[in-house]
Write an enzyme that holds these catalytic residues in place. Structure first.
Site, PDB file in Angstrom:
ATOM      1  N   GLY A   1       0.847  -1.184   0.000  1.00 31.74           N
ATOM      2  CA  GLY A   1       0.000   0.000   0.000  1.00 31.74           C
ATOM      3  C   GLY A   1       0.880   1.231   0.000  1.00 31.74           C
TER       4      GLY A   1
ATOM      5  CE  LYS B   1     -10.773  -9.664 -22.239  1.00 35.64           C
ATOM      6  NZ  LYS B   1     -11.916  -8.730 -22.217  1.00 35.64           N
TER       7      LYS B   1
ATOM      8  CG  HIS C   1       6.102  -5.372  -4.394  1.00 33.44           C
ATOM      9  ND1 HIS C   1       4.784  -5.240  -4.037  1.00 33.44           N
ATOM     10  CD2 HIS C   1       6.732  -4.273  -3.911  1.00 33.44           C
ATOM     11  CE1 HIS C   1       4.616  -4.113  -3.373  1.00 33.44           C
ATOM     12  NE2 HIS C   1       5.790  -3.505  -3.286  1.00 33.44           N
TER      13      HIS C   1
ATOM     14  CD  GLU D   1       3.281  -8.211  -5.388  1.00 34.16           C
ATOM     15  OE1 GLU D   1       4.106  -8.888  -4.746  1.00 34.16           O
ATOM     16  OE2 GLU D   1       2.921  -7.074  -5.035  1.00 34.16           O
TER      17      GLU D   1
ATOM     18  CG  ASP E   1     -14.833  -9.986 -20.910  1.00 37.02           C
ATOM     19  OD1 ASP E   1     -13.951 -10.829 -21.161  1.00 37.02           O
ATOM     20  OD2 ASP E   1     -14.594  -8.828 -20.550  1.00 37.02           O
TER      21      ASP E   1
ATOM     22  CB  CYS F   1       5.291  -3.860   0.319  1.00 36.96           C
ATOM     23  SG  CYS F   1       5.925  -2.191   0.127  1.00 36.96           S
ATOM     24  CE1 TYR F   2       0.375   1.023   5.398  1.00 33.10           C
ATOM     25  CE2 TYR F   2      -0.865  -1.027   5.620  1.00 33.10           C
ATOM     26  CZ  TYR F   2      -0.652   0.295   5.983  1.00 33.10           C
ATOM     27  OH  TYR F   2      -1.470   0.881   6.910  1.00 33.10           O
TER      28      TYR F   2
END
Ligand code: XMP
Length: 595
Positions: free
Chosen positions: A54, A372, A169, A171, A225, A81-82
């Site tokens: 964050g 997606k 991070h 990710e 979609d 992180c945060y």
């Protein structure tokens, strides 16, 4: 839908909360995002909890706070992180401002690789950091697993309680072995297996339950979609309980309606009605100039046409007809549906009238939990043809949000270029962007140069100008002129004439992209019409090719020079087109679409 034993990502406002959930799903476990302050009571059935990053400092009184009781649940927790800082502070450690802020690449040294989720990682690896604060005192029970040059507690864990936290991070793709680390964490959680295949069955059951003995009237745009959602509804509920409606808004691509009809015919789908409402949509948009107004009007017009058609077809709510939509997970976030997210753009399927229907339980959205690429995997699983499944995304409001409208030019002073071979021009229009996780509405600036070597510099400026300026959120490179021409402004809104010019421009660009073999490597290629040129009534075109995974973030694509040259030449040959630009802005700070 209730997913038992899934991994919950608590969103502390970080840009990458979505990426974390995607990475967990890649490990074969369902993951969803919830607000940072979700109560421990609500989290008690989770298999694991991940605390996201964050932008704030944990000491900021306004910073998001979680429920400390989540640490009493006996569930594995990973802080990022945060998330690391909030975990450390909550459990009795200390966080303070680091001596040096770390942004970007850093080298992580791992001291104890046999412990916790550090197992299997190398001694040293490159990680991606973005922080000012750091943990200066570890909470009781924690030990240090890894350090970076500027952060001594970059990787910490309480092995007994299965709490792990990293300052970097894992990710993002720039962190080496980030996915291994996330996989290691997922393995420590007692999570249920999840995959698109299991989702298909699961969703089928849940859909049957949600719809009960009602029927679904579904708007189909021909995009990935809504097509996948429609085919899924057909397969699960049967054709006689589903009715599709494709509305030609007049803002579709060239030959789109014919192609859609062909594709559905080939699939043997007969319950799709095609309705030409182009005159109605264009009438509603006459003299409308504000981007959000346009979005709301288009959303309302979809609903009115759908209502009119359902009346004509005698499909009444009281007879058990509900509305189906192809909304996917990121759409709900960008419309500001989660607490910490700002509204960037109102998606056509999130206008007030629809939100009201949702409250009344009259809307079904079978894909609302999917990303997606998961929708595409599901589409293939349902037997849809490859070309349909891998079509570039196209927004519901169509070319309407790609025609910039204004009554008069919007002026801003232009910064002076410090480079002799690059000239600047502040353009007289504004576009939507996303900066610091919020919406921005600022000018675009164009760069002009005839020097080949200026190219790299222009890409740098595309990042540095929006970072440094309050006035600009978008940077373009002019591909038709090497010095700024005198711009002539052409007031206008979404008219039939302007839509036709953009439709032709879009067809040219898509044709050239196909010829150059770039369709698969480009994620989406909007083409935008700007209300100024170099002659009375003249217009400009912007090429906006992007590469992305989830549309939450995107990179502007550096197209091969020869392809840009051919596109530019062909676009300039169009009646009414005077100037061509290429958009070099990444997302953030720009959004993919301009409005
Ligand atoms: P932005 O412009 O917000 O777009 O970066 C992210 C993705 O969403 C698409 N988009 C829409 N899709 N209805 C949709 O179905 C909408 O109202 C809408 N607005 C934007 C956009 O094309 C991109 O893929």
């Amino acid at each position: 839908m209730d997913h038992q034993r899934s991994i919950i990502v608590l969103d502390f406002g970080g840009q990458y909360a979505h990426l974390i959930a995607r990475r967990v799903r890649q490990c074969g476990v369902y993951s969803e995002i919830k607000d940072a302050d979700t109560s421990a009571q609500e989290l008690k059935n989770a298999a694991g909890i991940i605390l996201s990053g964050g932008p704030q400092s944990v000491y900021d009184p306004k910073s998001p706070q979680g429920d400390p009781a989540l640490f009493e649940l006996g569930i594995p927790v990973l802080g990022i992180c945060y998330g690391l800082q909030w975990m450390a502070k909550t459990l009795g450690g200390e966080v303070s401002q680091g001596e040096v802020k770390e942004y970007g690449k850093a080298k992580l040294h791992i001291g104890n690789r046999n412990l916790g989720i550090g197992s299997g990682l190398p001694k040293e690896m490159i990680v991606w950091m973005s922080h000012g604060d750091e943990v200066t005192l570890l909470p009781e029970g924690f030990e240090r697993i890894g350090t970076s040059n500027n952060c001594s507690n970059a990787f910490i864990a309480d092995i007994d309680r299965n709490f792990t936290a990293v300052q970097f991070h894992p990710e993002v793709v720039h962190t080496e072995h980030g996915q291994t680390l996330i996989e290691n964490f997922v393995k420590t959680c007692d999570a249920a297996e999840w995959s698109i295949e299991s989702y298909k069955d699961h969703i089928g059951e849940a859909l049957k339950k949600e719809v009960g003995d009602r029927k679904v009237f579904m708007l189909v745009s021909g995009g990935v979609d809504s097509t996948v959602a429609f085919v899924l509804l057909n397969q699960v509920l049967g054709e006689d309980r589903v009715q599709g409606l494709y509305i030609d808004t007049g803002m579709m691509r060239k030959d789109e309606t014919i192609q859609i009809k062909k594709a559905f015919d080939a699939l043997g789908i007969t319950n799709l009605r095609i309705e030409d409402a182009s005159a109605y949509f264009l009438k509603k948009l006459a003299e409308v100039y504000e981007p959000e107004d346009k979005r709301w009007i288009i959303g309302d017009a979809f609903l009115s046409v759908q209502k009119r058609v359902s009346e004509e077809m005698n499909l009444k709510m009281e007879d058990g007809w509900m509305l189906g939509q192809g909304t996917i997970y990121p759409d709900t976030i960008e419309t500001g549906e989660t607490k910490n997210a700002d509204t960037i753009k109102t998606h056509h399927n999130r206008i007030d009238a629809i939100q009201q229907m949702m409250k009344e339980g009259l809307v079904v959205e079978p894909l609302r939990e999917l990303y997606k690429d998961e929708v595409r995997a599901l589409g293939e699983e349902l037997g849809l043809p490859h070309d349909l499944v891998w079509r570039h995304p196209f927004p519901g409001p169509g070319l309407g949000v790609r025609i910039l409208c204004a009554q008069e030019p919007s002026r801003v002073s232009c910064p002076k270029s410090v480079l002799r071979h690059i000239a600047y021009a502040a353009l007289p229009i504004k576009s939507v962007g996303v900066q610091g996780d919020g919406r921005s509405y600022r000018h675009a600036i164009a760069l002009f140069s005839d020097e080949q070597f200026a190219d790299e510099k222009c890409w740098e400026l595309a990042t540095s100008i929006p970072n440094a300026s309050e006035d600009f959120n978008r940077v373009l490179m002019c591909t038709s002129h090497s010095t700024p021409p005198e711009f002539v402004f052409s007031p206008g809104y979404v008219s039939k004439e302007r839509t036709e010019i953009l439709r032709q421009a879009d067809a040219i660009v898509h044709n050239e992209m196909g010829v150059a073999g770039l369709y698969e490597s480009i994620w989406q290629f909007p083409v935008v019409l700007l209300p100024f040129g170099t002659s009375e009534g003249g217009l400009s075109i912007v090429l906006r090719p992007v590469e992305s995974q989830e549309a939450m973030t995107a990179n502007a694509v550096d197209l091969p020079k020869d392809v840009v040259a051919v596109m530019t030449q062909r676009l300039l040959a169009l009646e009414g087109v005077d100037v061509v630009f290429q958009d070099l802005t990444h997302k953030p700070p720009g959004t993919i679409e301009w409005e």
